[in-house]
Design a protein around this motif. Structure first.
Motif, PDB file in Angstrom:
ATOM      1  N   CYS A 121      29.957  45.850 -20.695  1.00  0.00           N
ATOM      2  CA  CYS A 121      30.011  44.914 -19.564  1.00  0.00           C
ATOM      3  C   CYS A 121      30.907  45.476 -18.462  1.00  0.00           C
ATOM      4  O   CYS A 121      31.925  46.112 -18.722  1.00  0.00           O
ATOM      5  CB  CYS A 121      30.488  43.528 -19.993  1.00  0.00           C
ATOM      6  N   ALA A 123      32.768  43.840 -16.355  1.00  0.00           N
ATOM      7  CA  ALA A 123      34.071  43.172 -16.286  1.00  0.00           C
ATOM      8  C   ALA A 123      35.083  43.855 -17.191  1.00  0.00           C
ATOM      9  O   ALA A 123      36.227  44.106 -16.790  1.00  0.00           O
ATOM     10  CB  ALA A 123      33.922  41.701 -16.675  1.00  0.00           C
ATOM     11  N   TYR A 165      39.056  37.590 -13.641  1.00  0.00           N
ATOM     12  CA  TYR A 165      37.712  38.178 -13.611  1.00  0.00           C
ATOM     13  C   TYR A 165      37.294  38.634 -15.006  1.00  0.00           C
ATOM     14  O   TYR A 165      36.181  38.344 -15.471  1.00  0.00           O
ATOM     15  CB  TYR A 165      37.711  39.347 -12.625  1.00  0.00           C
ATOM     16  N   SER A 168      36.845  35.574 -17.465  1.00  0.00           N
ATOM     17  CA  SER A 168      35.721  34.666 -17.202  1.00  0.00           C
ATOM     18  C   SER A 168      34.354  35.331 -17.342  1.00  0.00           C
ATOM     19  O   SER A 168      33.358  34.640 -17.551  1.00  0.00           O
ATOM     20  CB  SER A 168      35.859  34.053 -15.804  1.00  0.00           C
ATOM     21  N   THR A 169      34.301  36.651 -17.240  1.00  0.00           N
ATOM     22  CA  THR A 169      32.983  37.289 -17.216  1.00  0.00           C
ATOM     23  C   THR A 169      32.765  38.385 -18.251  1.00  0.00           C
ATOM     24  O   THR A 169      31.626  38.839 -18.416  1.00  0.00           O
ATOM     25  CB  THR A 169      32.691  37.879 -15.816  1.00  0.00           C
ATOM     26  N   SER A 170      33.800  38.852 -18.953  1.00  0.00           N
ATOM     27  CA  SER A 170      33.558  39.893 -19.963  1.00  0.00           C
ATOM     28  C   SER A 170      32.813  39.291 -21.156  1.00  0.00           C
ATOM     29  O   SER A 170      32.878  38.083 -21.406  1.00  0.00           O
ATOM     30  CB  SER A 170      34.869  40.529 -20.427  1.00  0.00           C
ATOM     31  N   LYS A 176      39.143  40.216 -23.163  1.00  0.00           N
ATOM     32  CA  LYS A 176      39.886  39.026 -22.748  1.00  0.00           C
ATOM     33  C   LYS A 176      41.276  39.011 -23.362  1.00  0.00           C
ATOM     34  O   LYS A 176      42.268  38.735 -22.685  1.00  0.00           O
ATOM     35  CB  LYS A 176      39.115  37.770 -23.150  1.00  0.00           C
TER      36      LYS A 176
END
Length: 207
Positions: A121, A123, A165, A168-170, A176
């Protein structure tokens, strides 16, 4: 019959937790304690540590976070740790004294995460890379990439934008959780960031 196990720990969260305790402490080792045991008790009574000489405790390995001395009353219990934004994670409890630079440690953790993440990903891949670059620059006394001024307000804004960022998006918890060290250190060890942005490292590790 597991009554012997459920008789230990807390009523609503019974049992024990195993930890590997390392760092600046007289009695390191692998320990098993009842759920709910205070961090302070683990460090002083089991580890034999002098609490006044401890700068911080790091819980959970490279994707874990920092506990400041004023948080050592916290019970080693999932809900209590979650309220602090922390977790048992890899099951390590590392004791740090004043000779340790937290900013440099975070830089090392981010480099480790970069080598271990899958890269699937954007992110996680790019976000962790940008955070790693920022902490590398701070430790080397260079201007922070993407930051116009060398002050904590600007640097924190940039860092936390990247953290949010990633969170919330990984696509996985690994990236995280890699932000836990950053968030916990910014909350309780702001002076260390301020010093480094002025090219001062009290531990004598950076620059």
């Amino acid at each position: 019959d597991f009554s012997w196990f459920t008789a230990t720990g807390m009523t609503d969260n019974p049992g024990t937790i195993c930890l590997t305790m390392t760092g600046a402490i007289p009695r390191p080792g692998i320990i098993e304690v009842p759920v709910g045991t205070q961090i302070r008790e683990i460090l002083s009574e089991i580890g034999g540590g002098d609490l006044s000489a401890i700068k911080a405790a790091h819980l959970g390995g490279p994707t874990g976070g920092y506990l400041a001395p004023e948080q050592f009353e916290t019970p080693l219990e999932h809900d209590a740790l979650q309220q602090l934004g922390l977790q048992v994670g890899a099951g390590t409890l590392e004791v740090l004294d004043q000779s340790v630079c937290l900013i440099n440690r975070i830089r090392q953790h981010l480099q480790f995460v970069l080598t271990e993440l899958c890269g699937q990903c954007t992110a996680g891949r790019e976000g962790i890379y940008q955070l790693s670059s920022i902490f590398q620059a701070i430790c080397e006394g260079r201007d922070v990439p993407g930051c116009r001024r060398r002050n904590l307000s600007d640097a924190q804004h940039l860092i936390m934008e990247l953290v949010e960022y990633i969170r919330s998006t990984s696509l996985c918890p690994f990236c995280k959780d890699a932000c836990l060290s950053i968030v916990s250190s910014l909350t309780h060890f702001r002076k260390e960031y301020e010093d480094h942005l002025q090219k001062r490292c009290k531990a004598g590790v950076c620059f």
